[in-house]
Design a protein around this motif. Structure first.
Motif, PDB file in Angstrom:
ATOM      1  N   TRP A  27       0.830  -1.190   0.000  1.00 49.87           N
ATOM      2  CA  TRP A  27       0.000   0.000   0.000  1.00 49.87           C
ATOM      3  C   TRP A  27       0.873   1.252   0.000  1.00 49.87           C
ATOM      4  O   TRP A  27       2.022   1.235   0.442  1.00 49.87           O
ATOM      5  N   GLY A  28       0.324   2.351  -0.506  1.00 51.93           N
ATOM      6  CA  GLY A  28       1.043   3.621  -0.510  1.00 51.93           C
ATOM      7  C   GLY A  28       0.062   4.768  -0.593  1.00 51.93           C
ATOM      8  O   GLY A  28      -0.922   4.698  -1.340  1.00 51.93           O
ATOM      9  N   MET A  29       0.284   5.825   0.161  1.00 45.94           N
ATOM     10  CA  MET A  29      -0.595   6.994   0.189  1.00 45.94           C
ATOM     11  C   MET A  29       0.243   8.265   0.050  1.00 45.94           C
ATOM     12  O   MET A  29       1.264   8.404   0.722  1.00 45.94           O
ATOM     13  N   ALA A  47       5.859   1.116   8.528  1.00 42.52           N
ATOM     14  CA  ALA A  47       5.576   1.976   7.382  1.00 42.52           C
ATOM     15  C   ALA A  47       6.809   2.817   7.081  1.00 42.52           C
ATOM     16  O   ALA A  47       7.687   2.994   7.945  1.00 42.52           O
ATOM     17  N   TRP A  48       6.869   3.321   5.870  1.00 42.20           N
ATOM     18  CA  TRP A  48       7.880   4.289   5.479  1.00 42.20           C
ATOM     19  C   TRP A  48       7.223   5.653   5.329  1.00 42.20           C
ATOM     20  O   TRP A  48       6.215   5.789   4.640  1.00 42.20           O
ATOM     21  N   PRO A  56      13.774   9.193   3.566  1.00 44.13           N
ATOM     22  CA  PRO A  56      12.639   8.448   4.139  1.00 44.13           C
ATOM     23  C   PRO A  56      12.928   8.026   5.575  1.00 44.13           C
ATOM     24  O   PRO A  56      14.070   7.818   5.965  1.00 44.13           O
ATOM     25  N   VAL A  57      11.851   7.923   6.354  1.00 47.47           N
ATOM     26  CA  VAL A  57      11.968   7.552   7.767  1.00 47.47           C
ATOM     27  C   VAL A  57      11.212   6.250   7.991  1.00 47.47           C
ATOM     28  O   VAL A  57      10.028   6.147   7.649  1.00 47.47           O
ATOM     29  N   ARG A  71       4.045  20.435   3.922  1.00 48.52           N
ATOM     30  CA  ARG A  71       4.697  20.453   2.608  1.00 48.52           C
ATOM     31  C   ARG A  71       4.380  19.227   1.753  1.00 48.52           C
ATOM     32  O   ARG A  71       4.924  19.063   0.677  1.00 48.52           O
ATOM     33  N   GLY A  72       3.520  18.374   2.241  1.00 45.09           N
ATOM     34  CA  GLY A  72       3.197  17.170   1.485  1.00 45.09           C
ATOM     35  C   GLY A  72       4.161  16.043   1.828  1.00 45.09           C
ATOM     36  O   GLY A  72       5.335  16.283   2.119  1.00 45.09           O
ATOM     37  N   HIS A  73       3.660  14.818   1.810  1.00 46.23           N
ATOM     38  CA  HIS A  73       4.493  13.665   2.150  1.00 46.23           C
ATOM     39  C   HIS A  73       3.766  12.411   1.707  1.00 46.23           C
ATOM     40  O   HIS A  73       2.640  12.474   1.187  1.00 46.23           O
ATOM     41  N   ALA A  74       4.400  11.274   1.908  1.00 42.49           N
ATOM     42  CA  ALA A  74       3.787  10.002   1.548  1.00 42.49           C
ATOM     43  C   ALA A  74       4.047   8.983   2.644  1.00 42.49           C
ATOM     44  O   ALA A  74       5.005   9.103   3.422  1.00 42.49           O
ATOM     45  N   LEU A  75       3.172   7.989   2.710  1.00 42.53           N
ATOM     46  CA  LEU A  75       3.327   6.826   3.584  1.00 42.53           C
ATOM     47  C   LEU A  75       3.185   5.591   2.720  1.00 42.53           C
ATOM     48  O   LEU A  75       2.332   5.547   1.832  1.00 42.53           O
TER      49      LEU A  75
END
Length: 309
Positions: A27-29, A47-48, A56-57, A71-75
């Motif tokens: 999955w990715g968001m 999760a990343w 990435p964390v 600022r926007g990001h993803a998981l």
């Protein structure tokens, strides 16, 4: 008054929102940039977190991540997973999750709490603007017990809606935000030698901290540099130098900024008469207040109120 609570209250608008996310790998968001701030807590699995800038964390069970700057990001479950755009509803709420397909199975691989706050960045307090792109609070045994308790309570309320949940969730989200920030300034915002830096140093300094609490506790008082310095046992000149070095601006400049910020919050929040707003901002003359307010905001108090209402 509590300077940290004041700093958050000065920026917070609207109502915070949160949702539990049960995810089945892969999955990715992707979250678009916004005016708000967001947090993610991993309850189970991993999760990343992929910020707009920086590396990435990796997040594990119990980890908390806070993104203050919108600022926007993803998981994602992995760094090579396609990302699906997540768009909040018009009122800032999370869209209702789709039920899992049979192929995904009943048990999710990752369970997270995700939330968002609406902020007014036009009067951003330096306490919050100095935060890094990602505030990462890894889970550690015995650390930040109040933060963990708030996360657990929030998770229970979001798992099953019960009477009073709407009010409880809103209160818990506000509480969670303060616990996150407190945890960061207590043990994350330090130099290589372990000393507080930035605003953490200002609040930890006996003289500057005392002056800041005095200003926030009674912004209407006609403070002088000498009087503020006396709170911490320093001479006028020594206090002015230390305050400017730690806060980034002279004492009376910060006092004026905070008075105007307080006035803007009052004008935005209710219909308090301008005369009382002026008094609470430290002005005996409504005319002098209106002049100072227009110099700071670019519009008269009444026009400001009509614009934000």
């Amino acid at each position: 008054m509590d300077v940290l609570s004041d700093a958050v209250a000065a920026m917070r608008t609207g109502h915070p929102h949160s949702r539990r996310n049960d995810k089945h790998a892969p999955w990715g968001m992707r979250f678009e940039a916004s005016n708000g701030a967001g947090f993610h807590v991993v309850l189970r699995g991993s999760a990343w977190l992929i910020p707009a800038e920086g590396e990435p964390v990796a997040l594990g069970p119990g980890d908390v991540a806070f993104l203050a700057h919108g600022r926007g990001h993803a998981l994602a479950s992995g760094l090579d997973v396609p990302l699906e755009e997540v768009r909040l509803d018009a009122d800032g709420r999370w869209p209702e999750p789709e039920p899992p397909s049979r192929a995904e199975g009943p048990e999710p691989d990752t369970v997270m709490l995700c939330g968002a706050y609406t902020l007014d960045r036009s009067r951003a307090h330096p306490l919050l603007t100095e935060l890094p792109e990602v505030v990462h609070l890894p889970a550690r045994v015995g650390a930040h017990r109040s933060l963990r308790a708030a996360v657990e309570l929030l998770g229970e309320e979001l798992e099953e809606s019960r009477p009073g949940s709407a009010t409880i969730v809103t209160s818990l989200l506000d509480t969670l935000l303060l616990y996150i920030l407190r945890a960061w300034w207590q043990d994350g915002h330090r130099s290589a030698k372990g000393r507080p830096t930035g605003w953490a140093a200002a609040l930890a300094d006996p003289a500057v901290g005392a002056a800041l609490h005095a200003i926030h506790g009674n912004p209407a008082h006609p403070w002088t540099v000498e009087e503020l310095g006396a709170r911490g046992g320093l001479s006028r000149a020594a206090f002015a130098r230390r305050f400017t070095a730690l806060v980034g601006e002279p004492p009376l400049t910060y006092l004026t900024w905070w008075r105007m910020t307080t006035a803007g919050r009052l004008l935005r929040a209710d219909e308090t008469p301008l005369r009382l707003v002026a008094q609470r901002a430290g002005y005996t003359s409504e005319f002098a207040f209106a002049k100072a307010f227009k110099r700071e905001f670019g519009v008269a108090p009444g026009q400001f109120r009509r614009r934000v209402s």
